[in-house]
Design a protein around this motif. Structure first.
Motif, PDB file in Angstrom:
ATOM      1  N   GLU A 277       0.837  -1.203   0.000  1.00  0.00           N
ATOM      2  CA  GLU A 277       0.000   0.000   0.000  1.00  0.00           C
ATOM      3  C   GLU A 277       0.869   1.251   0.000  1.00  0.00           C
ATOM      4  O   GLU A 277       1.921   1.296   0.646  1.00  0.00           O
ATOM      5  N   ILE A 278       0.423   2.270  -0.719  1.00  0.00           N
ATOM      6  CA  ILE A 278       1.121   3.551  -0.738  1.00  0.00           C
ATOM      7  C   ILE A 278       0.091   4.675  -0.657  1.00  0.00           C
ATOM      8  O   ILE A 278      -0.981   4.599  -1.261  1.00  0.00           O
ATOM      9  N   GLY A 279       0.428   5.725   0.097  1.00  0.00           N
ATOM     10  CA  GLY A 279      -0.486   6.849   0.286  1.00  0.00           C
ATOM     11  C   GLY A 279      -0.198   7.999  -0.664  1.00  0.00           C
ATOM     12  O   GLY A 279       0.731   7.952  -1.484  1.00  0.00           O
ATOM     13  N   PHE A 280      -1.010   9.047  -0.565  1.00  0.00           N
ATOM     14  CA  PHE A 280      -0.890  10.211  -1.447  1.00  0.00           C
ATOM     15  C   PHE A 280       0.512  10.830  -1.420  1.00  0.00           C
ATOM     16  O   PHE A 280       1.158  10.998  -2.452  1.00  0.00           O
ATOM     17  N   ALA A 281       0.944  11.195  -0.204  1.00  0.00           N
ATOM     18  CA  ALA A 281       2.216  11.902  -0.079  1.00  0.00           C
ATOM     19  C   ALA A 281       3.377  11.050  -0.553  1.00  0.00           C
ATOM     20  O   ALA A 281       4.290  11.523  -1.225  1.00  0.00           O
ATOM     21  N   GLY A 282       3.350   9.769  -0.221  1.00  0.00           N
ATOM     22  CA  GLY A 282       4.427   8.875  -0.631  1.00  0.00           C
ATOM     23  C   GLY A 282       4.534   8.757  -2.136  1.00  0.00           C
ATOM     24  O   GLY A 282       5.641   8.749  -2.697  1.00  0.00           O
ATOM     25  N   PHE A 283       3.401   8.669  -2.785  1.00  0.00           N
ATOM     26  CA  PHE A 283       3.395   8.565  -4.239  1.00  0.00           C
ATOM     27  C   PHE A 283       4.038   9.797  -4.871  1.00  0.00           C
ATOM     28  O   PHE A 283       4.887   9.700  -5.762  1.00  0.00           O
ATOM     29  N   ALA A 284       3.642  10.968  -4.413  1.00  0.00           N
ATOM     30  CA  ALA A 284       4.195  12.207  -4.956  1.00  0.00           C
ATOM     31  C   ALA A 284       5.691  12.324  -4.670  1.00  0.00           C
ATOM     32  O   ALA A 284       6.467  12.789  -5.522  1.00  0.00           O
ATOM     33  N   ASN A 285       6.125  11.872  -3.502  1.00  0.00           N
ATOM     34  CA  ASN A 285       7.540  11.949  -3.147  1.00  0.00           C
ATOM     35  C   ASN A 285       8.407  11.061  -4.031  1.00  0.00           C
ATOM     36  O   ASN A 285       9.534  11.423  -4.393  1.00  0.00           O
ATOM     37  N   ILE A 286       7.890   9.888  -4.365  1.00  0.00           N
ATOM     38  CA  ILE A 286       8.650   8.979  -5.233  1.00  0.00           C
ATOM     39  C   ILE A 286       8.855   9.613  -6.602  1.00  0.00           C
ATOM     40  O   ILE A 286       9.951   9.579  -7.176  1.00  0.00           O
ATOM     41  N   VAL A 287       7.798  10.195  -7.149  1.00  0.00           N
ATOM     42  CA  VAL A 287       7.884  10.820  -8.469  1.00  0.00           C
ATOM     43  C   VAL A 287       8.895  11.971  -8.457  1.00  0.00           C
ATOM     44  O   VAL A 287       9.712  12.120  -9.372  1.00  0.00           O
ATOM     45  N   ASP A 288       8.860  12.778  -7.427  1.00  0.00           N
ATOM     46  CA  ASP A 288       9.805  13.902  -7.336  1.00  0.00           C
ATOM     47  C   ASP A 288      11.231  13.409  -7.147  1.00  0.00           C
ATOM     48  O   ASP A 288      12.183  13.993  -7.680  1.00  0.00           O
ATOM     49  N   ALA A 289      11.417  12.335  -6.369  1.00  0.00           N
ATOM     50  CA  ALA A 289      12.758  11.816  -6.109  1.00  0.00           C
ATOM     51  C   ALA A 289      13.410  11.288  -7.383  1.00  0.00           C
ATOM     52  O   ALA A 289      14.623  11.416  -7.565  1.00  0.00           O
ATOM     53  N   VAL A 290      12.606  10.708  -8.264  1.00  0.00           N
ATOM     54  CA  VAL A 290      13.161  10.163  -9.502  1.00  0.00           C
ATOM     55  C   VAL A 290      13.348  11.240 -10.561  1.00  0.00           C
ATOM     56  O   VAL A 290      13.881  10.998 -11.636  1.00  0.00           O
ATOM     57  N   GLY A 291      12.926  12.464 -10.253  1.00  0.00           N
ATOM     58  CA  GLY A 291      13.098  13.571 -11.193  1.00  0.00           C
ATOM     59  C   GLY A 291      11.956  13.742 -12.169  1.00  0.00           C
ATOM     60  O   GLY A 291      12.118  14.381 -13.211  1.00  0.00           O
ATOM     61  N   GLY A 292      10.788  13.198 -11.835  1.00  0.00           N
ATOM     62  CA  GLY A 292       9.632  13.299 -12.728  1.00  0.00           C
ATOM     63  C   GLY A 292       9.525  12.093 -13.639  1.00  0.00           C
ATOM     64  O   GLY A 292      10.500  11.366 -13.857  1.00  0.00           O
ATOM     65  N   VAL A 293       8.336  11.864 -14.152  1.00  0.00           N
ATOM     66  CA  VAL A 293       8.072  10.715 -15.016  1.00  0.00           C
ATOM     67  C   VAL A 293       7.514  11.199 -16.343  1.00  0.00           C
ATOM     68  O   VAL A 293       6.549  11.970 -16.390  1.00  0.00           O
ATOM     69  N   GLU A 294       8.127  10.739 -17.417  1.00  0.00           N
ATOM     70  CA  GLU A 294       7.668  11.113 -18.751  1.00  0.00           C
ATOM     71  C   GLU A 294       6.532  10.192 -19.187  1.00  0.00           C
ATOM     72  O   GLU A 294       6.622   8.970 -19.047  1.00  0.00           O
ATOM     73  N   ILE A 295       5.464  10.793 -19.692  1.00  0.00           N
ATOM     74  CA  ILE A 295       4.300  10.017 -20.122  1.00  0.00           C
ATOM     75  C   ILE A 295       3.652  10.716 -21.298  1.00  0.00           C
ATOM     76  O   ILE A 295       3.707  11.947 -21.423  1.00  0.00           O
ATOM     77  N   ASN A 296       3.026   9.931 -22.160  1.00  0.00           N
ATOM     78  CA  ASN A 296       2.331  10.477 -23.326  1.00  0.00           C
ATOM     79  C   ASN A 296       0.825  10.451 -23.063  1.00  0.00           C
ATOM     80  O   ASN A 296       0.233   9.379 -22.916  1.00  0.00           O
ATOM     81  N   ILE A 297       0.210  11.626 -22.965  1.00  0.00           N
ATOM     82  CA  ILE A 297      -1.228  11.736 -22.696  1.00  0.00           C
ATOM     83  C   ILE A 297      -1.968  11.832 -24.027  1.00  0.00           C
ATOM     84  O   ILE A 297      -1.719  12.737 -24.829  1.00  0.00           O
ATOM     85  N   ASP A 298      -2.850  10.875 -24.266  1.00  0.00           N
ATOM     86  CA  ASP A 298      -3.536  10.790 -25.563  1.00  0.00           C
ATOM     87  C   ASP A 298      -4.485  11.967 -25.789  1.00  0.00           C
ATOM     88  O   ASP A 298      -4.573  12.506 -26.896  1.00  0.00           O
ATOM     89  N   GLN A 299      -5.199  12.351 -24.755  1.00  0.00           N
ATOM     90  CA  GLN A 299      -6.186  13.427 -24.885  1.00  0.00           C
ATOM     91  C   GLN A 299      -6.166  14.291 -23.628  1.00  0.00           C
ATOM     92  O   GLN A 299      -6.184  13.784 -22.514  1.00  0.00           O
TER      93      GLN A 299
END
Length: 443
Positions: A277-299
């Motif tokens: 299980e992972i919470g809101f703050a933890g999820f955001a912290n992981i993304v920031d620690a890795v330097g952001g995540v690149e993703i392609n948004i279709d719409q």
């Protein structure tokens, strides 16, 4: 019998030869002054055996009275001129470059180079490899114990009752909760989480890791399920089943992870091996620690509830944006079904980003990322780091096309809840239990 010619005897030699002396002056310097240096004698001028100068009879002439026989120089034998045996300078004990030469590292003489040993490159390489291996082993062991100490093993799956039999492969129940633990008022505002009391699940997934491909299955939070009998996580009391149907995320809100696992197992028949299980703050912290995540948004889409505001195209999301992306459902016609697809898409991209060499080989990114992730996770008591690593690589494999991602098959809705397709769910569960390639498709 006196064998010295012309009456030369031991008695008239005095202390100059063979008797020893207490003088500090070397013997050669004291009594061998007649050792000749310089050019070799010319033929016929004496100094050669069998020629003039008294050597014709095969023995040297008698020395003068009180003296010693004349000693031939090194050059008298036709060898190199100017040879000095060392006696002239008193260096009787190996002062030259003869057999008694001892190499000196500070000697600038070029001749010394032949005595200097060549570098043993094979030995140096071996030492370097062993040193590097030792450093890697020590670092790996230290990292393992550091990471293992950060895991929050708070979920006891032994409290889950009436469990189905264990099948082939490993099944993980991955939960994203709306836990706001440790968040300040400003954090809640920035992340658009609100301040609702209690705790619910925003996402639930089953990840099956097996030999015939890995499968990631999203369970919509609005899925219609029956709450079975269960054992209270804090009271230890067994609550009987009442035939009560509700949304899947309500099971978590009622009695936490153990009731959620019990409900998933009861409604699917699939044994859950591990809980993450992972919470809101933890999820955001992981993304920031890795330097952001690149993703392609279709719409592109907007959502005032989650704070989402995205345009179509490839982009890099920070922690706040990533949380808005995986939480949005009001902006889509299919609501929760589209949200689960976005969650799968983003988690796969996150796993791929974490596994890149730029993160793994960079300790300034790797350790903060790992620390943020481990601090944010709540797992079951039997979860090991190897199990966690297996889950992570399986998610990365699914994102790379080496597995399958899908929603739980849905046949319709009832009172706003999504109803699962019982026939497809049964086939899906049987394939997972037997670790077979999944043939069922979801919505």
């Amino acid at each position: 019998m006196n064998e010295w010619p012309e009456g030369f005897s031991d008695d008239n030699r005095g202390n100059s030869y063979g008797r020893g002396s207490a003088s500090a002056q070397p013997e050669g310097a004291r009594v061998m002054r007649q050792v000749r240096r310089g050019p070799a004698a010319q033929p016929g001028q004496g100094g050669g055996y069998g020629q003039g100068g008294g050597y014709g009879n095969g023995r040297p002439p008698a020395p003068p009275y009180g003296g010693v026989p004349q000693q031939p120089g090194y050059d008298d034998y036709g060898d190199a001129q100017g040879y000095d045996s060392g006696y002239n300078s008193g260096q009787v004990y190996g002062g030259g470059r003869g057999g008694g030469f001892v190499p000196n590292d500070n000697d600038p003489d070029p001749e010394y180079q032949q005595y200097r040993p060549r570098p043993n490159w094979r030995r140096r390489i071996k030492v370097a490899v062993l040193t590097l291996a030792t450093v890697l082993i020590v670092t790996s062991v230290a990292t393992y114990f550091w990471a293992d100490s950060k895991l929050h093993r708070d979920v006891d799956l032994s409290q889950v009752i009436d469990r189905p039999e264990t099948g082939a492969g490993t099944n993980y129940l991955i939960v994203g909760s709306d836990s706001r633990k440790g968040m300040s008022a400003e954090d809640k505002k920035n992340l658009h989480t609100g301040s609702a009391a209690g705790q619910r699940t925003d996402s639930m997934m089953i990840l099956h890791v097996g030999d015939n491909g890995d499968t990631l299955i999203s369970l919509p939070r609005d899925s219609n399920v029956e709450i079975p009998s269960y054992k209270g996580s804090t009271s230890g009391k067994v609550y009987p089943a009442q035939g009560r149907h509700t949304k899947l995320n309500a099971a978590y809100a009622e009695d936490g992870p153990t009731l959620l696992v019990r409900t998933v197992e009861y409604n699917t028949g699939l044994h859950i091996d591990h809980y993450v299980e992972i919470g809101f703050a933890g999820f955001a912290n992981i993304v920031d620690a890795v330097g952001g995540v690149e993703i392609n948004i279709d719409q592109g889409f907007k959502d005032k509830y989650s704070g989402a505001d995205f345009k179509a195209g490839k982009q890099t999301l920070n922690g706040e944006q990533a949380l808005a992306f995986v939480r949005t459902r009001h902006a889509f016609a299919t609501s929760d079904l589209q949200r689960t697809k976005n969650q799968q898409k983003f988690l796969s991209a996150l796993a791929h980003q974490v596994a890149t060499p730029s993160t793994v080989l960079n300790p300034f990114k790797f350790y903060p990322t790992m620390g943020a992730g481990l601090d944010s996770l709540t797992v079951d008591k039997d979860m090991s780091l190897w199990d966690l690593a297996s889950m992570f690589w399986a998610m990365k494999g699914v994102s790379g096309g080496n597995g399958k991602s899908m929603n739980m098959p849905v046949s319709g809705s009832s009172g706003g809840n999504l109803v699962w397709d019982k026939a497809k769910v049964k086939t899906l569960v049987n394939e997972l239990k037997n670790d077979e390639t999944v043939t069922v498709s979801g919505n």
